[in-house]
Design a protein around this motif. Sequence first.
Motif, PDB file in Angstrom:
ATOM      1  N   ILE A   1     -16.391 -72.678 -63.339  1.00 30.91           N
ATOM      2  CA  ILE A   1     -17.638 -73.355 -63.683  1.00 30.91           C
ATOM      3  C   ILE A   1     -18.206 -73.923 -62.391  1.00 30.91           C
ATOM      4  O   ILE A   1     -17.515 -74.657 -61.674  1.00 30.91           O
ATOM      5  CB  ILE A   1     -17.396 -74.480 -64.704  1.00 30.91           C
ATOM      6  CG1 ILE A   1     -16.909 -73.887 -66.012  1.00 30.91           C
ATOM      7  CG2 ILE A   1     -18.661 -75.298 -64.914  1.00 30.91           C
ATOM      8  CD1 ILE A   1     -16.535 -74.903 -67.048  1.00 30.91           C
TER       9      ILE A   1
ATOM     10  N   LYS B   1     -16.783 -76.704 -57.594  1.00 31.46           N
ATOM     11  CA  LYS B   1     -16.147 -75.642 -58.361  1.00 31.46           C
ATOM     12  C   LYS B   1     -15.139 -76.257 -59.320  1.00 31.46           C
ATOM     13  O   LYS B   1     -14.245 -76.976 -58.897  1.00 31.46           O
ATOM     14  CB  LYS B   1     -15.422 -74.638 -57.452  1.00 31.46           C
ATOM     15  CG  LYS B   1     -16.339 -73.670 -56.771  1.00 31.46           C
ATOM     16  CD  LYS B   1     -16.611 -74.106 -55.383  1.00 31.46           C
ATOM     17  CE  LYS B   1     -17.454 -73.083 -54.654  1.00 31.46           C
ATOM     18  NZ  LYS B   1     -17.995 -73.659 -53.420  1.00 31.46           N
ATOM     19  N   ARG B   2     -15.308 -75.967 -60.578  1.00 32.40           N
ATOM     20  CA  ARG B   2     -14.412 -76.481 -61.602  1.00 32.40           C
ATOM     21  C   ARG B   2     -13.895 -75.302 -62.415  1.00 32.40           C
ATOM     22  O   ARG B   2     -14.442 -74.210 -62.355  1.00 32.40           O
ATOM     23  CB  ARG B   2     -15.129 -77.471 -62.521  1.00 32.40           C
ATOM     24  CG  ARG B   2     -15.670 -78.701 -61.804  1.00 32.40           C
ATOM     25  CD  ARG B   2     -14.524 -79.554 -61.296  1.00 32.40           C
ATOM     26  NE  ARG B   2     -14.964 -80.769 -60.659  1.00 32.40           N
ATOM     27  CZ  ARG B   2     -15.044 -80.953 -59.363  1.00 32.40           C
ATOM     28  NH1 ARG B   2     -14.775 -79.957 -58.534  1.00 32.40           N
ATOM     29  NH2 ARG B   2     -15.420 -82.106 -58.858  1.00 32.40           N
TER      30      ARG B   2
ATOM     31  N   THR C   1     -21.851 -76.993 -53.917  1.00 34.63           N
ATOM     32  CA  THR C   1     -21.510 -76.669 -55.293  1.00 34.63           C
ATOM     33  C   THR C   1     -20.082 -77.127 -55.567  1.00 34.63           C
ATOM     34  O   THR C   1     -19.172 -76.797 -54.804  1.00 34.63           O
ATOM     35  CB  THR C   1     -21.621 -75.150 -55.530  1.00 34.63           C
ATOM     36  OG1 THR C   1     -22.956 -74.744 -55.243  1.00 34.63           O
ATOM     37  CG2 THR C   1     -21.298 -74.797 -56.960  1.00 34.63           C
TER      38      THR C   1
ATOM     39  N   ARG D   1     -27.397 -84.180 -58.783  1.00 34.35           N
ATOM     40  CA  ARG D   1     -26.525 -83.377 -59.647  1.00 34.35           C
ATOM     41  C   ARG D   1     -27.307 -82.609 -60.709  1.00 34.35           C
ATOM     42  O   ARG D   1     -27.186 -82.865 -61.901  1.00 34.35           O
ATOM     43  CB  ARG D   1     -25.484 -84.269 -60.316  1.00 34.35           C
ATOM     44  CG  ARG D   1     -24.140 -84.261 -59.655  1.00 34.35           C
ATOM     45  CD  ARG D   1     -23.438 -82.906 -59.687  1.00 34.35           C
ATOM     46  NE  ARG D   1     -22.940 -82.582 -61.013  1.00 34.35           N
ATOM     47  CZ  ARG D   1     -23.270 -81.477 -61.670  1.00 34.35           C
ATOM     48  NH1 ARG D   1     -24.074 -80.604 -61.159  1.00 34.35           N
ATOM     49  NH2 ARG D   1     -22.774 -81.251 -62.854  1.00 34.35           N
ATOM     50  N   SER D   2     -28.115 -81.684 -60.249  1.00 33.34           N
ATOM     51  CA  SER D   2     -28.819 -80.764 -61.120  1.00 33.34           C
ATOM     52  C   SER D   2     -29.066 -79.506 -60.313  1.00 33.34           C
ATOM     53  O   SER D   2     -29.159 -79.567 -59.086  1.00 33.34           O
ATOM     54  CB  SER D   2     -30.139 -81.370 -61.585  1.00 33.34           C
ATOM     55  OG  SER D   2     -30.771 -80.512 -62.495  1.00 33.34           O
ATOM     56  N   SER D   3     -29.169 -78.376 -60.971  1.00 28.75           N
ATOM     57  CA  SER D   3     -29.336 -77.136 -60.226  1.00 28.75           C
ATOM     58  C   SER D   3     -30.738 -77.103 -59.596  1.00 28.75           C
ATOM     59  O   SER D   3     -31.700 -77.613 -60.175  1.00 28.75           O
ATOM     60  CB  SER D   3     -29.139 -75.932 -61.138  1.00 28.75           C
ATOM     61  OG  SER D   3     -30.240 -75.783 -61.999  1.00 28.75           O
TER      62      SER D   3
ATOM     63  N   LYS E   1     -20.807 -76.336 -60.664  1.00 26.97           N
ATOM     64  CA  LYS E   1     -21.678 -77.492 -60.880  1.00 26.97           C
ATOM     65  C   LYS E   1     -22.532 -77.654 -59.623  1.00 26.97           C
ATOM     66  O   LYS E   1     -22.052 -78.099 -58.587  1.00 26.97           O
ATOM     67  CB  LYS E   1     -20.851 -78.739 -61.163  1.00 26.97           C
ATOM     68  CG  LYS E   1     -20.068 -78.591 -62.454  1.00 26.97           C
ATOM     69  CD  LYS E   1     -19.317 -79.843 -62.779  1.00 26.97           C
ATOM     70  CE  LYS E   1     -18.571 -79.684 -64.071  1.00 26.97           C
ATOM     71  NZ  LYS E   1     -19.314 -80.151 -65.218  1.00 26.97           N
ATOM     72  N   ARG E   2     -23.791 -77.273 -59.751  1.00 29.72           N
ATOM     73  CA  ARG E   2     -24.661 -77.195 -58.584  1.00 29.72           C
ATOM     74  C   ARG E   2     -25.336 -78.526 -58.269  1.00 29.72           C
ATOM     75  O   ARG E   2     -25.532 -79.357 -59.157  1.00 29.72           O
ATOM     76  CB  ARG E   2     -25.702 -76.115 -58.802  1.00 29.72           C
ATOM     77  CG  ARG E   2     -25.066 -74.758 -59.018  1.00 29.72           C
ATOM     78  CD  ARG E   2     -26.079 -73.674 -59.212  1.00 29.72           C
ATOM     79  NE  ARG E   2     -25.450 -72.434 -59.616  1.00 29.72           N
ATOM     80  CZ  ARG E   2     -24.949 -71.544 -58.775  1.00 29.72           C
ATOM     81  NH1 ARG E   2     -24.982 -71.773 -57.494  1.00 29.72           N
ATOM     82  NH2 ARG E   2     -24.405 -70.430 -59.228  1.00 29.72           N
TER      83      ARG E   2
END
Length: 114
Positions: free
Chosen positions: A98, A84-85, A82, A11-13, A100-101
């Motif tokens: 938002i 999507k929020r 990804t 959970r980090s780009s 979250k990648r």
Amino acid sequence: MAARAQLRYYRSSPQKVRLVADLVRGQRVEPALTSLRLCQKYAAKDLEKLVRSALANLEQAQPELDVDNVYISRITVDEGPTMKRGRPASKWVRMHRILKRMCHVTVELDVHEA
């Protein structure tokens, strides 16, 4: 003989993780672990754990292994799914998206032939 370890759905780009991966690509394992331990980036702790896991996999395959000859032959950071929020916005816009990648990290270790 090479050994590898994977970290999936991290959970980090990918862009942020690649900054840390570029620090240790091609290095021997001991200096790479030291660099990761001293690095201030969020991903450094998890990449250190991943390199240690790959080293354990290599030691399991070759019990008579000399750790001084082991180096990081390949480290790749690929894009994952990804999430999507949304965040509430003004009346006309309604919602800001938002992203979250996530990423997948693969580490391969190899032994220098002496």
